[in-house]
Design a protein around this motif. Sequence first.
Motif, PDB file in Angstrom:
ATOM      1  N   GLY A  83       0.828  -1.197   0.000  1.00 23.48           N
ATOM      2  CA  GLY A  83       0.000   0.000   0.000  1.00 23.48           C
ATOM      3  C   GLY A  83       0.859   1.243   0.000  1.00 23.48           C
ATOM      4  O   GLY A  83       1.949   1.264   0.594  1.00 23.48           O
ATOM      5  N   LEU A  84       0.404   2.273  -0.674  1.00 22.79           N
ATOM      6  CA  LEU A  84       1.092   3.562  -0.697  1.00 22.79           C
ATOM      7  C   LEU A  84       0.182   4.586  -0.039  1.00 22.79           C
ATOM      8  O   LEU A  84      -0.909   4.862  -0.543  1.00 22.79           O
ATOM      9  N   LYS A  85       0.635   5.137   1.094  1.00 22.96           N
ATOM     10  CA  LYS A  85      -0.184   6.079   1.856  1.00 22.96           C
ATOM     11  C   LYS A  85       0.287   7.506   1.654  1.00 22.96           C
ATOM     12  O   LYS A  85       1.483   7.772   1.533  1.00 22.96           O
ATOM     13  N   ASP A  97      -5.524   9.892   6.261  1.00 20.27           N
ATOM     14  CA  ASP A  97      -4.560   9.382   5.288  1.00 20.27           C
ATOM     15  C   ASP A  97      -5.324   8.805   4.096  1.00 20.27           C
ATOM     16  O   ASP A  97      -6.404   8.226   4.251  1.00 20.27           O
ATOM     17  N   LEU A  98      -4.750   8.948   2.933  1.00 21.21           N
ATOM     18  CA  LEU A  98      -5.294   8.367   1.705  1.00 21.21           C
ATOM     19  C   LEU A  98      -4.365   7.248   1.273  1.00 21.21           C
ATOM     20  O   LEU A  98      -3.140   7.409   1.284  1.00 21.21           O
ATOM     21  N   GLU A  99      -4.938   6.097   0.866  1.00 21.55           N
ATOM     22  CA  GLU A  99      -4.093   4.949   0.529  1.00 21.55           C
ATOM     23  C   GLU A  99      -4.574   4.237  -0.726  1.00 21.55           C
ATOM     24  O   GLU A  99      -5.767   4.012  -0.924  1.00 21.55           O
ATOM     25  N   LEU A 100      -3.612   3.863  -1.564  1.00 19.75           N
ATOM     26  CA  LEU A 100      -3.836   2.953  -2.684  1.00 19.75           C
ATOM     27  C   LEU A 100      -3.237   1.613  -2.286  1.00 19.75           C
ATOM     28  O   LEU A 100      -2.027   1.512  -2.047  1.00 19.75           O
ATOM     29  N   ARG A 101      -4.087   0.578  -2.192  1.00 24.31           N
ATOM     30  CA  ARG A 101      -3.649  -0.719  -1.662  1.00 24.31           C
ATOM     31  C   ARG A 101      -4.009  -1.858  -2.612  1.00 24.31           C
ATOM     32  O   ARG A 101      -5.117  -1.905  -3.147  1.00 24.31           O
ATOM     33  N   SER A 102      -3.071  -2.772  -2.805  1.00 27.15           N
ATOM     34  CA  SER A 102      -3.302  -3.961  -3.612  1.00 27.15           C
ATOM     35  C   SER A 102      -2.995  -5.195  -2.766  1.00 27.15           C
ATOM     36  O   SER A 102      -1.931  -5.281  -2.143  1.00 27.15           O
ATOM     37  N   MET A 103      -3.952  -6.159  -2.745  1.00 24.84           N
ATOM     38  CA  MET A 103      -3.798  -7.359  -1.928  1.00 24.84           C
ATOM     39  C   MET A 103      -3.994  -8.603  -2.794  1.00 24.84           C
ATOM     40  O   MET A 103      -4.878  -8.637  -3.662  1.00 24.84           O
ATOM     41  N   TYR A 104      -3.160  -9.605  -2.536  1.00 20.88           N
ATOM     42  CA  TYR A 104      -3.275 -10.891  -3.227  1.00 20.88           C
ATOM     43  C   TYR A 104      -3.791 -11.912  -2.224  1.00 20.88           C
ATOM     44  O   TYR A 104      -3.202 -12.114  -1.161  1.00 20.88           O
ATOM     45  N   ILE A 105      -4.906 -12.570  -2.559  1.00 24.93           N
ATOM     46  CA  ILE A 105      -5.594 -13.473  -1.640  1.00 24.93           C
ATOM     47  C   ILE A 105      -5.444 -14.913  -2.121  1.00 24.93           C
ATOM     48  O   ILE A 105      -5.833 -15.241  -3.247  1.00 24.93           O
ATOM     49  N   LEU A 106      -4.850 -15.762  -1.260  1.00 24.44           N
ATOM     50  CA  LEU A 106      -4.726 -17.187  -1.553  1.00 24.44           C
ATOM     51  C   LEU A 106      -5.838 -17.921  -0.807  1.00 24.44           C
ATOM     52  O   LEU A 106      -5.792 -18.069   0.411  1.00 24.44           O
ATOM     53  N   SER A 107      -6.828 -18.384  -1.551  1.00 28.88           N
ATOM     54  CA  SER A 107      -7.999 -18.987  -0.907  1.00 28.88           C
ATOM     55  C   SER A 107      -7.730 -20.406  -0.416  1.00 28.88           C
ATOM     56  O   SER A 107      -8.322 -20.843   0.576  1.00 28.88           O
ATOM     57  N   GLY A 108      -6.880 -21.145  -1.113  1.00 32.20           N
ATOM     58  CA  GLY A 108      -6.657 -22.543  -0.769  1.00 32.20           C
ATOM     59  C   GLY A 108      -7.790 -23.456  -1.178  1.00 32.20           C
ATOM     60  O   GLY A 108      -7.750 -24.660  -0.904  1.00 32.20           O
ATOM     61  N   ASP A 109      -8.807 -22.909  -1.851  1.00 31.41           N
ATOM     62  CA  ASP A 109      -9.991 -23.681  -2.253  1.00 31.41           C
ATOM     63  C   ASP A 109     -10.073 -23.793  -3.773  1.00 31.41           C
ATOM     64  O   ASP A 109      -9.888 -22.812  -4.491  1.00 31.41           O
ATOM     65  N   GLU A 110     -10.390 -25.001  -4.244  1.00 39.69           N
ATOM     66  CA  GLU A 110     -10.559 -25.235  -5.681  1.00 39.69           C
ATOM     67  C   GLU A 110     -11.868 -24.656  -6.203  1.00 39.69           C
ATOM     68  O   GLU A 110     -11.998 -24.309  -7.378  1.00 39.69           O
ATOM     69  N   GLU A 111     -12.871 -24.518  -5.316  1.00 46.18           N
ATOM     70  CA  GLU A 111     -14.206 -24.097  -5.751  1.00 46.18           C
ATOM     71  C   GLU A 111     -14.436 -22.599  -5.634  1.00 46.18           C
ATOM     72  O   GLU A 111     -15.544 -22.116  -5.873  1.00 46.18           O
ATOM     73  N   PHE A 112     -13.415 -21.832  -5.241  1.00 48.29           N
ATOM     74  CA  PHE A 112     -13.591 -20.403  -5.012  1.00 48.29           C
ATOM     75  C   PHE A 112     -13.939 -19.644  -6.298  1.00 48.29           C
ATOM     76  O   PHE A 112     -14.554 -18.578  -6.257  1.00 48.29           O
TER      77      PHE A 112
END
Length: 368
Positions: free
Chosen positions: A205-207, A215-230
């Motif tokens: 994130g860049l604040k 504060d203003l923030e631009l944030r990028s998140m990568y989510i690992l679900s661990g699920d095949e059906e997601f």
Amino acid sequence: MKLGLFLALTFPIAFYAQDRSGVTGNNEYPNTFSSGSAKVQKFDNSARRFNDWAVSVGGGSALMAKSDLTSFYDGKINWGWNAYVSLDKQITHTFGLSLQYAMGKSNQRGQLPGAEGIKAGVAEAWTKYRQVSLIGDINFSNLLRRVDNHSPYRWALHGYLGAGFQGYETLLLDNDISNYNPRTFPLSVDQKLGISSFFYQGGLGLKYKVSKLIDLELRSMYILSGDEEFDGGGDLRDTGNPRINYNLINDTTSDDMLTVNLGLTFKLGKHNSHLSWHDPLQEAYYKINVLENASDDFVVCQKGDKDNDGVCDDWDRQLDTPAGARVDGAGVALDMDLDGVIDLYDKCVTVPGPVENNGCPVNTPTTK
């Protein structure tokens, strides 16, 4: 041998006793838990000079990135949405924790290989999700930045790593079997929020510090679900039926999602500074800067010297010394022979005498 044993037992006691000699209690300073300085202040809520709680809200896009059915298909992006709210606690100026709730919906597409894919066409799927997670926040800028106290510090790069639980619903539609067997299709999954839906996430994130409160923030998140059906491909990897084996499109067992959000952080508290923008060395740099730019003027006798005897009124014990009288270090007029007549008026400085005879013995004539 007895002497050696006695010394072995006595030396630690002696050292410990020496270390404890200045200690009257853990709440008093200096003590063995401080550096020994007499000006150590107890660190508690009343001693804080910055805020360390905040609330963050934000929203943006949600994209299924690594899965069988993805949001990036045939050169096009199938946009989804995402929103979050979190309670943030800054532990130090470089590390904080956030309890976050997020929700959103992703849209994805995919096609089965071979004749089944031609018959079914491009499948459309969506995933609605809800997440509760605990996220660690590392302030890289506070770790690496140099403070000079001359330029405003308003940008900060943050790194995030966390884990949590999620619940989600998925739905998949195609042009083949989902239209002819309504008791089985469309493919859908209803995953309840619980321990079986554990996931990980990390990002950057860049604040930007808008003000002392926001504060203003631009944030990028990568989510690992661990699920095949997601991604909406169903709850089985290999069903034995090529007409519904959407989970075999790609060789992956974890459907991962990418979120890009724009958010606001509202800093809570009465202080002007927040710990996420605070550098412990700032005060040291500030004091050095003050000393380097301080005036060389040295003020003597701040309260003056009313009797002009050369002794400041701050410590003068005789503020009405007669003009011309010699004084001691406390500003008291000198009386060398201790006869009650100060030397200024004493005609016999070294011999005591009554005041009526100007400090000279009675039998000694004096000149007036």
